[in-house]
Motif scaffolding. Structure first.
Motif, PDB file in Angstrom:
ATOM      1  N   ARG A   1       0.830  -1.200   0.000  1.00  0.00           N
ATOM      2  CA  ARG A   1       0.000   0.000   0.000  1.00  0.00           C
ATOM      3  C   ARG A   1       0.865   1.251   0.000  1.00  0.00           C
ATOM      4  NH1 ARG A   1      -3.978   0.640  -2.114  1.00  0.00           N
ATOM      5  NH2 ARG A   1      -4.829   2.188  -0.683  1.00  0.00           N
ATOM      6  N   ALA A   2       1.958   1.210   0.771  1.00  0.00           N
ATOM      7  CA  ALA A   2       2.859   2.371   0.826  1.00  0.00           C
ATOM      8  C   ALA A   2       3.447   2.649  -0.563  1.00  0.00           C
ATOM      9  CB  ALA A   2       3.971   2.130   1.842  1.00  0.00           C
ATOM     10  N   LEU A   3       3.696   1.593  -1.330  1.00  0.00           N
ATOM     11  CA  LEU A   3       4.277   1.769  -2.659  1.00  0.00           C
ATOM     12  C   LEU A   3       3.204   1.919  -3.741  1.00  0.00           C
ATOM     13  CD1 LEU A   3       7.377  -0.629  -2.682  1.00  0.00           C
ATOM     14  CD2 LEU A   3       7.221   1.756  -1.977  1.00  0.00           C
ATOM     15  N   GLY A   4       1.950   1.957  -3.339  1.00  0.00           N
ATOM     16  CA  GLY A   4       0.891   2.286  -4.284  1.00  0.00           C
ATOM     17  C   GLY A   4       0.320   1.131  -5.079  1.00  0.00           C
ATOM     18  N   ALA A   5       0.465  -0.106  -4.600  1.00  0.00           N
ATOM     19  CA  ALA A   5      -0.151  -1.237  -5.286  1.00  0.00           C
ATOM     20  C   ALA A   5      -1.605  -1.355  -4.846  1.00  0.00           C
ATOM     21  CB  ALA A   5       0.586  -2.532  -4.968  1.00  0.00           C
ATOM     22  N   GLU A   6      -2.375  -2.029  -5.705  1.00  0.00           N
ATOM     23  CA  GLU A   6      -3.773  -2.297  -5.374  1.00  0.00           C
ATOM     24  C   GLU A   6      -3.788  -3.720  -4.803  1.00  0.00           C
ATOM     25  OE1 GLU A   6      -7.567  -3.433  -8.095  1.00  0.00           O
ATOM     26  OE2 GLU A   6      -6.099  -2.048  -8.957  1.00  0.00           O
ATOM     27  N   VAL A   7      -4.202  -3.851  -3.547  1.00  0.00           N
ATOM     28  CA  VAL A   7      -4.088  -5.155  -2.898  1.00  0.00           C
ATOM     29  C   VAL A   7      -5.462  -5.777  -2.686  1.00  0.00           C
ATOM     30  CG1 VAL A   7      -3.171  -6.419  -0.911  1.00  0.00           C
ATOM     31  CG2 VAL A   7      -2.017  -4.342  -1.697  1.00  0.00           C
ATOM     32  N   CYS A   8      -5.554  -7.046  -3.065  1.00  0.00           N
ATOM     33  CA  CYS A   8      -6.770  -7.817  -2.850  1.00  0.00           C
ATOM     34  C   CYS A   8      -6.407  -9.021  -1.985  1.00  0.00           C
ATOM     35  CB  CYS A   8      -7.329  -8.264  -4.205  1.00  0.00           C
ATOM     36  SG  CYS A   8      -8.673  -9.438  -4.088  1.00  0.00           S
ATOM     37  N   ALA A   9      -7.173  -9.250  -0.937  1.00  0.00           N
ATOM     38  CA  ALA A   9      -6.905 -10.387  -0.058  1.00  0.00           C
ATOM     39  C   ALA A   9      -8.053 -11.373  -0.161  1.00  0.00           C
ATOM     40  CB  ALA A   9      -6.734  -9.920   1.380  1.00  0.00           C
ATOM     41  N   CYS A  10      -7.705 -12.654  -0.280  1.00  0.00           N
ATOM     42  CA  CYS A  10      -8.722 -13.668  -0.505  1.00  0.00           C
ATOM     43  C   CYS A  10      -8.459 -14.899   0.348  1.00  0.00           C
ATOM     44  CB  CYS A  10      -8.733 -14.032  -1.990  1.00  0.00           C
ATOM     45  SG  CYS A  10      -9.728 -15.482  -2.378  1.00  0.00           S
ATOM     46  N   GLY A  11      -9.492 -15.400   0.971  1.00  0.00           N
ATOM     47  CA  GLY A  11      -9.365 -16.621   1.762  1.00  0.00           C
ATOM     48  C   GLY A  11     -10.734 -17.024   2.256  1.00  0.00           C
ATOM     49  N   PRO A  12     -10.824 -18.160   2.946  1.00  0.00           N
ATOM     50  CA  PRO A  12     -12.109 -18.581   3.524  1.00  0.00           C
ATOM     51  C   PRO A  12     -12.587 -17.547   4.548  1.00  0.00           C
ATOM     52  CG  PRO A  12     -10.414 -20.291   3.774  1.00  0.00           C
ATOM     53  CD  PRO A  12      -9.734 -19.082   3.257  1.00  0.00           C
ATOM     54  N   ALA A  13     -13.886 -17.401   4.681  1.00  0.00           N
ATOM     55  CA  ALA A  13     -14.450 -16.414   5.608  1.00  0.00           C
ATOM     56  C   ALA A  13     -13.915 -16.615   7.019  1.00  0.00           C
ATOM     57  CB  ALA A  13     -15.972 -16.500   5.595  1.00  0.00           C
ATOM     58  N   THR A  14     -13.627 -17.852   7.366  1.00  0.00           N
ATOM     59  CA  THR A  14     -13.149 -18.150   8.716  1.00  0.00           C
ATOM     60  C   THR A  14     -11.709 -17.686   8.929  1.00  0.00           C
ATOM     61  OG1 THR A  14     -12.613 -20.331   7.858  1.00  0.00           O
ATOM     62  CG2 THR A  14     -14.618 -20.141   9.191  1.00  0.00           C
ATOM     63  N   LEU A  15     -10.965 -17.484   7.828  1.00  0.00           N
ATOM     64  CA  LEU A  15      -9.558 -17.076   7.942  1.00  0.00           C
ATOM     65  C   LEU A  15      -9.348 -15.648   7.470  1.00  0.00           C
ATOM     66  CD1 LEU A  15      -7.815 -20.360   6.697  1.00  0.00           C
ATOM     67  CD2 LEU A  15      -7.877 -19.484   9.034  1.00  0.00           C
ATOM     68  N   MET A  16     -10.437 -14.875   7.434  1.00  0.00           N
ATOM     69  CA  MET A  16     -10.377 -13.489   6.968  1.00  0.00           C
ATOM     70  C   MET A  16      -9.973 -12.587   8.123  1.00  0.00           C
ATOM     71  SD  MET A  16     -10.917 -12.153   4.031  1.00  0.00           S
ATOM     72  CE  MET A  16     -12.047 -13.106   3.031  1.00  0.00           C
ATOM     73  N   LEU A  17      -9.297 -11.490   7.802  1.00  0.00           N
ATOM     74  CA  LEU A  17      -8.976 -10.498   8.827  1.00  0.00           C
ATOM     75  C   LEU A  17     -10.134  -9.519   8.931  1.00  0.00           C
ATOM     76  CD1 LEU A  17      -5.289  -9.350   8.411  1.00  0.00           C
ATOM     77  CD2 LEU A  17      -6.354 -10.304  10.435  1.00  0.00           C
ATOM     78  N   PRO A  18     -10.463  -9.033  10.125  1.00  0.00           N
ATOM     79  CA  PRO A  18     -11.629  -8.163  10.273  1.00  0.00           C
ATOM     80  C   PRO A  18     -11.485  -6.782   9.626  1.00  0.00           C
ATOM     81  CG  PRO A  18     -10.503  -8.446  12.384  1.00  0.00           C
ATOM     82  CD  PRO A  18      -9.861  -9.381  11.418  1.00  0.00           C
ATOM     83  N   ASP A  19     -10.309  -6.171   9.681  1.00  0.00           N
ATOM     84  CA  ASP A  19     -10.227  -4.745   9.314  1.00  0.00           C
ATOM     85  C   ASP A  19      -9.466  -4.496   8.015  1.00  0.00           C
ATOM     86  OD1 ASP A  19      -7.936  -5.637  10.353  1.00  0.00           O
ATOM     87  OD2 ASP A  19      -7.624  -3.996  11.779  1.00  0.00           O
ATOM     88  N   MET A  20      -9.727  -5.333   7.011  1.00  0.00           N
ATOM     89  CA  MET A  20      -8.991  -5.201   5.760  1.00  0.00           C
ATOM     90  C   MET A  20      -9.276  -3.876   5.057  1.00  0.00           C
ATOM     91  SD  MET A  20      -7.229  -7.882   5.689  1.00  0.00           S
ATOM     92  CE  MET A  20      -6.583  -8.251   4.108  1.00  0.00           C
ATOM     93  N   ALA A  21     -10.534  -3.439   5.105  1.00  0.00           N
ATOM     94  CA  ALA A  21     -10.907  -2.212   4.402  1.00  0.00           C
ATOM     95  C   ALA A  21     -10.151  -1.016   4.968  1.00  0.00           C
ATOM     96  CB  ALA A  21     -12.414  -2.000   4.503  1.00  0.00           C
ATOM     97  N   ARG A  22      -9.954  -1.014   6.283  1.00  0.00           N
ATOM     98  CA  ARG A  22      -9.238   0.095   6.920  1.00  0.00           C
ATOM     99  C   ARG A  22      -7.808   0.184   6.392  1.00  0.00           C
ATOM    100  NH1 ARG A  22      -6.122   0.695  11.315  1.00  0.00           N
ATOM    101  NH2 ARG A  22      -6.237  -1.515  11.778  1.00  0.00           N
ATOM    102  N   LEU A  23      -7.243  -0.970   6.018  1.00  0.00           N
ATOM    103  CA  LEU A  23      -5.883  -0.998   5.486  1.00  0.00           C
ATOM    104  C   LEU A  23      -5.858  -0.721   3.980  1.00  0.00           C
ATOM    105  CD1 LEU A  23      -4.610  -4.158   7.406  1.00  0.00           C
ATOM    106  CD2 LEU A  23      -3.867  -1.805   7.806  1.00  0.00           C
ATOM    107  N   GLY A  24      -7.021  -0.431   3.407  1.00  0.00           N
ATOM    108  CA  GLY A  24      -7.086  -0.144   1.978  1.00  0.00           C
ATOM    109  C   GLY A  24      -7.010  -1.385   1.125  1.00  0.00           C
ATOM    110  N   VAL A  25      -7.458  -2.507   1.673  1.00  0.00           N
ATOM    111  CA  VAL A  25      -7.388  -3.777   0.965  1.00  0.00           C
ATOM    112  C   VAL A  25      -8.795  -4.252   0.631  1.00  0.00           C
ATOM    113  CG1 VAL A  25      -6.706  -6.199   1.181  1.00  0.00           C
ATOM    114  CG2 VAL A  25      -5.245  -4.408   2.114  1.00  0.00           C
ATOM    115  N   ARG A  26      -8.955  -4.734  -0.595  1.00  0.00           N
ATOM    116  CA  ARG A  26     -10.238  -5.312  -0.970  1.00  0.00           C
ATOM    117  C   ARG A  26     -10.241  -6.775  -0.551  1.00  0.00           C
ATOM    118  NH1 ARG A  26     -12.306  -7.331  -5.747  1.00  0.00           N
ATOM    119  NH2 ARG A  26     -10.282  -7.096  -6.742  1.00  0.00           N
ATOM    120  N   ALA A  27     -11.250  -7.178   0.203  1.00  0.00           N
ATOM    121  CA  ALA A  27     -11.313  -8.558   0.672  1.00  0.00           C
ATOM    122  C   ALA A  27     -12.386  -9.308  -0.087  1.00  0.00           C
ATOM    123  CB  ALA A  27     -11.609  -8.584   2.166  1.00  0.00           C
ATOM    124  N   THR A  28     -12.109 -10.568  -0.408  1.00  0.00           N
ATOM    125  CA  THR A  28     -13.095 -11.391  -1.094  1.00  0.00           C
ATOM    126  C   THR A  28     -12.900 -12.853  -0.700  1.00  0.00           C
ATOM    127  OG1 THR A  28     -13.895 -12.155  -3.246  1.00  0.00           O
ATOM    128  CG2 THR A  28     -11.578 -11.558  -3.131  1.00  0.00           C
TER     129      THR A  28
END
Lengths: 180, 344
Positions: free
Chosen positions: B211-238
């Motif tokens: 994010r600091a270097l300006g990449a667009e980050v998408c995080a993907c995993g099972p709902a049970t292994l998801m992090l709660p605050d991905m949006a706050r970090l500027g990450v799209r979660a799916t």
């Protein structure tokens, strides 16, 4: 701020050093130039180009960054930490006659570091030193084999070499350190 | 003029032949030539300029590894302790090679076979090591914040080599170096990180850095292994792998960390592979020049199919090679940190 070498003088001096190199060497077949970052590099490239004009020989030219060999890294100098840049010596220096090239010869500590660095790349037959300006005040037993200009200085003065490739113009300026 | 005690009198940043200015006053520079902090504990401690400085320094360090004599005298006389409370092959070896290439004296302390096995606390272990005056401590520990604790307790510079589920900064730095080498940039790339997000320190460090270097980050995993605050970090979660892979420039797979799992997060490894495992078929949705990354150790047939891990798009071994250069850069930059900023 006296200009001690203007643009045309810098060019003439480099050409003169190239002629001296040709005079002192029967052949350039086993000679390679290694420029010390930052300003030794463009000077080495210019020397190589003039040598080509004079003799038709292509003298390999490498780039040496001495940062990792400095003797003051852990002494926490007042100035900023040196920035490491790439060393590019893409030819074997074994049994070659290496001509180290730098802009200003001062304490000799840079050359000491450069010698250590070079030896890690192989075993050259000999190492010589060419500098654009020798300003004196050596702290180590080191001398240059080719000198563009001997420039007597006091420790309160500083020598600024500016080169077309780095600063956009060629000149050597003697400056009095300001502020004290 | 610089004081006479200063060594080679060669300007440190290569911008002028002889640096003026009164002694004791640091010249103003636009880009940093060193790191501000004493320790490397988290990517969040680094400015973007410092991140780029580390990557550029690592780029130059790579050359040392190509020489016949792969050693420079830079850290001669410096003692580095590799204190590893968790299993590690890659990271520990990588740090040790980096230290040796810079001529540091290294010693390895593992949890088993040390006083840790006898019940000594981390704080006491660090205090005792500190009493022997090492210059740097490379620390891996199962608890988040272990590096911060160690850094407060000692003058030695501390490098976080993985603290629990918190951060693994040198891994993110070597990942960024690998991406930059392959793609020429990091900014604007779509980077998809797929796998066990919840337990991953690699994810946390990578998100901050990318994010600091300006990449667009998408995080993907099972709902049970998801992090709660991905949006706050500027990450799209799916939770959809196909969505994550679609148009990706970089796909980074994370290991399913069974050893950190307390409880059941998915039915079986085979089930996980069917839902989230990276296969050649899934990969077709990515950009044609996609690169596949994995911080290791890999579980083949769980998060990644062998044909992908060993395929032409994989840069997994390049990541390992870059690890040594990045760690050399970090060791060099921390070792040269200025005196007044040490031991604070």
């Amino acid at each position: 701020m006296p200009v001690v070498m203007a643009s045309d003088q810098v060019a003439r001096t480099i050409t003169r050093i190239a002629h001296e190199i040709v005079e002192r060497n029967r052949t350039l077949d086993d000679v390679a130039l290694v420029g010390i970052r930052t300003r030794g590099v463009p000077i080495a490239r210019r020397l190589s180009s003039v040598l080509h004009d004079i003799t038709g020989a292509t003298v390999p030219t490498g780039v040496l960054d001495i940062t990792l060999y400095r003797d003051d890294l852990m002494r926490h100098p007042v100035g900023p930490q040196p920035v490491l840049r790439k060393t590019e010596i893409d030819f074997s220096i074994d049994d070659q006659r290496i001509l180290l090239v730098d802009d200003v010869l001062y304490t000799g500590r840079t050359i000491r570091a450069a010698l250590d660095a070079l030896i890690d790349f192989g075993r050259p037959r000999s190492i010589e030193l060419a500098v654009l300006v020798d300003r004196g005040h050596r702290e180590l037993p080191i001398k240059a084999d080719y000198v563009g200009k001997n420039l007597p200085t006091s420790l309160r003065e500083s020598v600024r070499v500016r080169l077309e490739e780095v600063e956009g113009l060629d000149e050597v300026v003697l400056e009095h350190a300001s502020g004290h | 003029m610089l004081p006479v005690t200063e060594g080679a009198r060669r300007p440190a940043d290569g911008t002028s032949t002889d640096r003026g200015g009164p002694p004791g006053v640091r010249p103003v520079v636009d880009t940093p030539s060193g790191l501000r902090a004493k320790d490397l504990l988290s990517i969040s401690d680094l400015s973007t300029d410092e991140i780029l400085l580390i990557l550029d320094t690592a780029e130059a360090m790579k050359e040392v590894g190509t020489r016949t004599i792969k050693k420079v005298p830079t850290l001669r006389g410096q003692t580095v302790v590799n204190l590893f409370f968790e299993a590690s092959t890659r990271t520990r070896t990588s740090f040790e090679i980096a230290e040796k290439r810079l001529s540091a004296d290294t010693l390895n302390v593992a949890a088993t076979g040390s006083s840790v096995a006898k019940g000594e606390t981390l704080a006491d272990t660090v205090r005792n090591l500190e009493a022997m005056a090492p210059d740097m401590i490379v620390l891996r520990h199962a608890s988040a914040g272990a590096g911060h604790l160690a850094a407060r307790l000692c003058r030695a510079r501390v490098i976080n080599a993985g603290d629990g589920m918190h951060e693994h900064p040198t891994q993110a730095l070597l990942d960024a170096l690998t991406i930059r080498q392959r793609k020429g940039r990091v900014e604007g790339l779509k980077v998809s990180i797929i796998g066990d997000l919840l337990h991953s320190r690699v994810l946390r460090s990578n998100v901050l850095l990318l994010r600091a270097l300006g990449a667009e980050v998408c995080a993907c995993g099972p709902a049970t292994l998801m992090l709660p605050d991905m949006a706050r970090l500027g990450v799209r979660a799916t939770t959809s792998v196909d969505e994550a892979v679609e148009g990706a420039d970089v796909i980074m797979l994370l290991r399913i960390q069974l050893e950190r799992m307390r409880g059941y997060f998915f039915p079986s490894q085979r089930e996980y592979f069917r839902q989230f495992g990276m296969t050649m078929a899934r990969l077709r949705r990515a950009k044609p020049d996609v690169i596949i990354m994995h911080p290791g150790p890999m579980n083949r047939g769980v998060e990644i199919a062998s044909e992908v891990a060993d395929g032409p798009d994989s840069v997994i071994l390049a990541q390992v090679a870059n690890g040594v250069a990045v760690r050399m850069a970090v060791l060099y930059l921390l070792a040269g940190a200025r005196q007044e900023e040490r031991g604070s």
